[in-house]
Design a protein around this motif. Structure first.
Motif: not given
Length: 153
Positions: A45-68
């Protein structure tokens, strides 16, 4: 040199899709789910949780940086997947509206390249076209600025 018509604060430095906020909200849910899973008690659960948090963190950064992002020299498109593309205004032959990247009926802005330069889709400006053809304000604004910037080259 850029004309007085779009100089200064009138030149849109960035044009962003409202869909990025939906992506950001989903990424926050991923981070929270990862936190809940990580503190479940076992190592898996710890390992899966860390992976899910990293994916969520990466998505949050890329969504805020996205645009033209528009400058006097070029246009840069940062996608929600973390990709980035740049085209100089001198390499743009025309700006047109083309089919979007979605399976649903969508439209997007396409920068048509001059002299063999590859075309560039601005997927961050895409929109769904369920109603009669109407261009969103952010796209109309981009088209106006692009016409002026291409005329100066």
């Amino acid at each position: 040199m850029i004309s007085d018509e779009i100089a200064g604060p009138r030149l849109p430095r960035s044009l962003r899709s409202p869909w990025r906020w939906i992506m950001f909200a989903l990424s926050v849910l991923f981070v929270l789910t990862g936190l809940a899973t990580a503190f479940g008690g076992d190592v898996a659960g710890l390992l899966i949780g860390i992976v899910v948090m990293l994916v969520g963190g990466w998505w949050s950064v890329t969504s805020l940086r996205s645009g033209v992002f528009v400058s006097e020299e070029s246009v840069v498109e940062r996608g929600m997947s973390g990709t980035s593309a740049r085209m100089k205004w001198a390499d743009v032959a025309e700006v047109r509206i083309g089919p979007g990247p979605s399976l649903l009926p969508s439209r997007t802005v396409v920068l048509v390249g001059k002299d063999g330069v590859e075309d560039m889709d601005l997927n961050s400006l895409s929109w769904y076209s369920f109603r009669p053809p109407r261009v969103p304000r952010r796209v109309a604004r981009f088209q106006k600025v692009a016409a002026l910037l291409m005329a100066t080259d």
